[in-house]
Design a protein around this motif. Structure first.
Motif, mmCIF file in Angstrom:
data_model
loop_
_atom_site.group_PDB
_atom_site.id
_atom_site.type_symbol
_atom_site.label_atom_id
_atom_site.label_comp_id
_atom_site.label_asym_id
_atom_site.label_seq_id
_atom_site.Cartn_x
_atom_site.Cartn_y
_atom_site.Cartn_z
ATOM 1 N N GLY A 77 1.010 -1.144 0.013
ATOM 2 C CA GLY A 77 0.028 0.121 0.145
ATOM 3 C C GLY A 77 0.837 1.045 -0.041
ATOM 4 O O GLY A 77 2.060 1.178 0.278
ATOM 5 N N PRO A 78 0.230 2.525 -0.524
ATOM 6 C CA PRO A 78 0.899 3.616 -0.444
ATOM 7 C C PRO A 78 1.319 4.421 0.733
ATOM 8 O O PRO A 78 0.515 4.106 1.754
ATOM 9 C CB PRO A 78 0.280 4.558 -1.789
ATOM 10 C CG PRO A 78 -1.228 3.895 -1.188
ATOM 11 C CD PRO A 78 -1.060 2.673 -0.880
ATOM 12 N N LEU A 79 1.781 5.573 0.625
ATOM 13 C CA LEU A 79 1.751 6.348 1.731
ATOM 14 C C LEU A 79 0.027 7.113 1.790
ATOM 15 O O LEU A 79 -0.508 7.013 0.926
ATOM 16 C CB LEU A 79 2.786 7.741 1.425
ATOM 17 C CG LEU A 79 4.044 7.455 1.602
ATOM 18 C CD1 LEU A 79 4.755 8.840 1.262
ATOM 19 C CD2 LEU A 79 4.366 7.379 3.161
ATOM 20 N N ASP A 80 -0.119 7.451 3.095
ATOM 21 C CA ASP A 80 -1.434 8.003 3.195
ATOM 22 C C ASP A 80 -1.323 9.551 3.010
ATOM 23 O O ASP A 80 -2.527 10.100 2.750
ATOM 24 C CB ASP A 80 -1.950 7.683 4.647
ATOM 25 C CG ASP A 80 -2.156 6.098 4.712
ATOM 26 O OD1 ASP A 80 -3.293 5.730 3.951
ATOM 27 O OD2 ASP A 80 -1.536 5.352 5.210
ATOM 28 N N VAL A 81 -0.171 10.044 3.238
ATOM 29 C CA VAL A 81 -0.281 11.645 3.093
ATOM 30 C C VAL A 81 1.368 11.814 3.215
ATOM 31 O O VAL A 81 2.029 11.229 3.853
ATOM 32 C CB VAL A 81 -1.004 12.626 4.228
ATOM 33 C CG1 VAL A 81 -0.327 12.154 5.667
ATOM 34 C CG2 VAL A 81 -0.726 13.674 3.933
ATOM 35 N N LEU A 82 1.737 12.782 2.494
ATOM 36 C CA LEU A 82 3.088 13.497 2.424
ATOM 37 C C LEU A 82 3.145 14.799 2.889
ATOM 38 O O LEU A 82 2.648 15.621 2.060
ATOM 39 C CB LEU A 82 3.686 13.135 1.137
ATOM 40 C CG LEU A 82 5.532 13.632 0.896
ATOM 41 C CD1 LEU A 82 6.411 12.909 1.703
ATOM 42 C CD2 LEU A 82 5.586 13.594 -0.600
ATOM 43 N N LEU A 83 3.976 15.182 4.011
ATOM 44 C CA LEU A 83 4.147 16.425 4.139
ATOM 45 C C LEU A 83 5.373 16.839 3.774
ATOM 46 O O LEU A 83 6.405 16.226 4.187
ATOM 47 C CB LEU A 83 4.122 16.569 5.835
ATOM 48 C CG LEU A 83 2.718 16.172 6.299
ATOM 49 C CD1 LEU A 83 2.618 16.378 7.942
ATOM 50 C CD2 LEU A 83 1.670 16.705 5.717
ATOM 51 N N MET A 84 5.692 17.880 3.143
ATOM 52 C CA MET A 84 7.001 18.391 2.345
ATOM 53 C C MET A 84 7.173 19.801 2.432
ATOM 54 O O MET A 84 6.444 20.484 2.708
ATOM 55 C CB MET A 84 6.763 17.970 0.773
ATOM 56 C CG MET A 84 5.703 18.493 0.134
ATOM 57 S SD MET A 84 5.530 17.877 -1.381
ATOM 58 C CE MET A 84 6.685 18.389 -2.288
ATOM 59 N N PRO A 85 8.510 19.954 2.257
ATOM 60 C CA PRO A 85 8.985 21.467 2.493
ATOM 61 C C PRO A 85 9.005 22.368 0.917
ATOM 62 O O PRO A 85 8.493 21.465 0.111
ATOM 63 C CB PRO A 85 10.286 21.301 3.017
ATOM 64 C CG PRO A 85 10.846 20.147 2.429
ATOM 65 C CD PRO A 85 9.656 19.191 2.337
ATOM 66 N N GLY A 86 9.418 23.207 1.036
ATOM 67 C CA GLY A 86 9.654 24.086 -0.379
ATOM 68 C C GLY A 86 10.035 25.174 -0.187
ATOM 69 O O GLY A 86 10.276 25.765 0.974
ATOM 70 N N LEU A 87 10.299 26.387 -1.106
ATOM 71 C CA LEU A 87 10.816 27.585 -0.883
ATOM 72 C C LEU A 87 9.739 28.546 -1.113
ATOM 73 O O LEU A 87 9.322 29.682 -0.291
ATOM 74 C CB LEU A 87 11.985 27.761 -1.818
ATOM 75 C CG LEU A 87 12.715 29.147 -1.521
ATOM 76 C CD1 LEU A 87 13.196 29.047 -0.237
ATOM 77 C CD2 LEU A 87 13.962 29.205 -2.639
ATOM 78 N N GLY A 88 9.130 28.619 -2.346
ATOM 79 C CA GLY A 88 8.039 29.335 -2.366
ATOM 80 C C GLY A 88 6.676 28.733 -2.953
ATOM 81 O O GLY A 88 6.769 27.602 -3.724
ATOM 82 N N PHE A 89 5.489 29.232 -2.776
ATOM 83 C CA PHE A 89 4.420 28.803 -2.948
ATOM 84 C C PHE A 89 3.365 29.694 -3.549
ATOM 85 O O PHE A 89 3.265 30.765 -3.461
ATOM 86 C CB PHE A 89 3.906 28.082 -1.885
ATOM 87 C CG PHE A 89 4.656 26.854 -1.322
ATOM 88 C CD1 PHE A 89 4.791 25.688 -1.887
ATOM 89 C CD2 PHE A 89 5.448 27.236 -0.135
ATOM 90 C CE1 PHE A 89 5.471 24.798 -1.016
ATOM 91 C CE2 PHE A 89 6.278 26.116 0.213
ATOM 92 C CZ PHE A 89 6.584 25.143 -0.223
ATOM 93 N N GLU A 90 2.119 29.166 -4.131
ATOM 94 C CA GLU A 90 1.218 29.904 -4.488
ATOM 95 C C GLU A 90 -0.097 29.245 -4.041
ATOM 96 O O GLU A 90 0.059 27.970 -3.820
ATOM 97 C CB GLU A 90 0.878 30.055 -6.018
ATOM 98 C CG GLU A 90 1.847 31.090 -6.805
ATOM 99 C CD GLU A 90 1.751 31.109 -8.163
ATOM 100 O OE1 GLU A 90 0.583 30.916 -8.797
ATOM 101 O OE2 GLU A 90 2.671 31.430 -9.082
ATOM 102 N N LYS A 91 -1.204 29.776 -3.728
ATOM 103 C CA LYS A 91 -2.450 29.069 -3.217
ATOM 104 C C LYS A 91 -3.206 28.248 -4.390
ATOM 105 O O LYS A 91 -4.161 27.605 -3.835
ATOM 106 C CB LYS A 91 -3.310 30.258 -2.737
ATOM 107 C CG LYS A 91 -3.145 31.074 -1.646
ATOM 108 C CD LYS A 91 -3.981 31.986 -1.065
ATOM 109 C CE LYS A 91 -3.618 32.919 -0.016
ATOM 110 N NZ LYS A 91 -4.566 33.867 0.588
ATOM 111 N N THR A 92 -2.635 28.302 -5.292
ATOM 112 C CA THR A 92 -3.027 27.412 -6.471
ATOM 113 C C THR A 92 -2.549 25.929 -6.405
ATOM 114 O O THR A 92 -2.735 24.783 -6.900
ATOM 115 C CB THR A 92 -2.724 27.593 -7.825
ATOM 116 O OG1 THR A 92 -1.099 28.009 -7.909
ATOM 117 C CG2 THR A 92 -3.666 29.021 -8.055
#
Length: 321
Positions: free
Chosen positions: A224-239
């Motif tokens: 079975g797969p991951l149920d959720v992945l919490l990840m980092p990043g540098l910049g984001f948009e609300k899209t």
């Protein structure tokens, strides 16, 4: 039958040719890609958002080549890093704790009623990152501590493999990333490049012997797969547009892991990024290529969980899986 004149025939052929060229342009667009998931009736309300993404991608693709896209990414990274440097340790600690509380109260994987086994009776699987203070990432210590205490739950964190040749010397191949199982923050992690804590390759079993740490993609974990992945990043948009730090680790890993999920007929795990308020940019600001992965949801201190796609909504409490 009335015979058409040469001008009519020529005009008809030109119309067909123009339609064919427009179709070729769409298929060969640098933003054309396979749909991530089969659309369902629940996605209808998201059509305007997906249409907006497509318009922005099409516009950028028509006017921007690879060099200018790379330059714009670099300029955006410089701007976001400057904004992050302006945050004080108190600011980051406060926002990190509020983000953790938002997630602990909002995500089904952290809720007490979610401690029961999934329908397959396999363990619940959470993917999280261990934050790097030097990179000014959102602190995940509270989330990791809570996840490791959950019953019937496996926690996987990333490790980056730097490419080396047969003699052990570094080579020019691109780095790759894996997710390994951890059970303790005190004994299962060690500092690597820039002091980033990553899982050790081996762990001790009950008899004092060592064995290789389970990898999320090994056969033992392929029920079975991951149920959720919490990840980092540098910049984001609300899209859900995401700009990383330039290594491409998460983009490459997600592409590989999503393909594995599709091959196994698994539901792909929702991806959720953690961000300080300074990392949320205006619409159309985050440069995206055809290979960059969007996230399904965001979480900030001020806004809480921002759902970007129907898949992101699946991660919330009180929603059907």
């Amino acid at each position: 039958t009335r015979r058409r004149g040469p001008l009519v025939v020529r005009g008809t052929r030109m119309l067909h040719a123009s339609r064919l060229l427009r179709a070729v342009d769409v298929v060969s667009s640098c933003h054309a890609r396979t749909t991530r998931r089969r659309p369902t009736h629940s996605a209808r309300g998201w059509a305007p958002l997906f249409a907006a993404r497509a318009r922005m991608a099409s516009s950028a693709c028509a006017t921007e080549d690879a060099a200018s896209l790379a330059a714009r990414k670099q300029a955006t990274r410089v701007a976001v890093k400057a904004a992050l440097r302006a945050l004080t340790p108190t600011d980051m600690a406060s926002q990190s704790e509020r983000i953790a509380q938002h997630l602990l109260s909002s995500l089904s994987c952290f809720h007490a009623s979610s401690s029961a086994p999934p329908p397959t009776h396999r363990p619940r699987r959470l993917g999280l990152y261990v934050h790097c203070a030097k990179l000014r990432e959102v602190d995940t210590t509270t989330l990791l501590t809570h996840a490791l205490a959950l019953a019937n739950t496996e926690v996987y964190v990333p490790i980056v493999d730097m490419p080396r040749d047969a003699t052990g010397e570094p080579n020019d191949a691109p780095p790759s990333m894996r997710f390994l199982l951890i059970k303790s923050l005190e004994t299962d992690l060690e500092p690597k490049t820039m002091g980033i804590m990553e899982p050790t390759e081996f762990l001790e079993d009950g008899d004092g012997k060592t064995k290789r740490r389970p990898n999320l993609e090994t056969p033992r974990v392929l029920d079975g797969p991951l149920d959720v992945l919490l990840m980092p990043g540098l910049g984001f948009e609300k899209t859900g547009a995401r700009l990383g730090r330039g290594g491409g680790f998460y983009d490459a890993w997600l592409e590989r892991y999503f393909k594995k999920c599709d091959d196994k007929s698994w539901v792909r795990p929702p991806t959720l990024a953690l961000a300080y308020d300074a990392q949320i940019l205006s619409p159309g600001t985050v440069p995206m290529s055809a290979f960059d992965q969007y996230v399904d949801a965001l979480c900030t201190a001020d806004a809480g969980v921002l759902v970007c796609t129907p898949e992101g909504k699946r991660a919330l409490r009180g929603t059907d899986p």
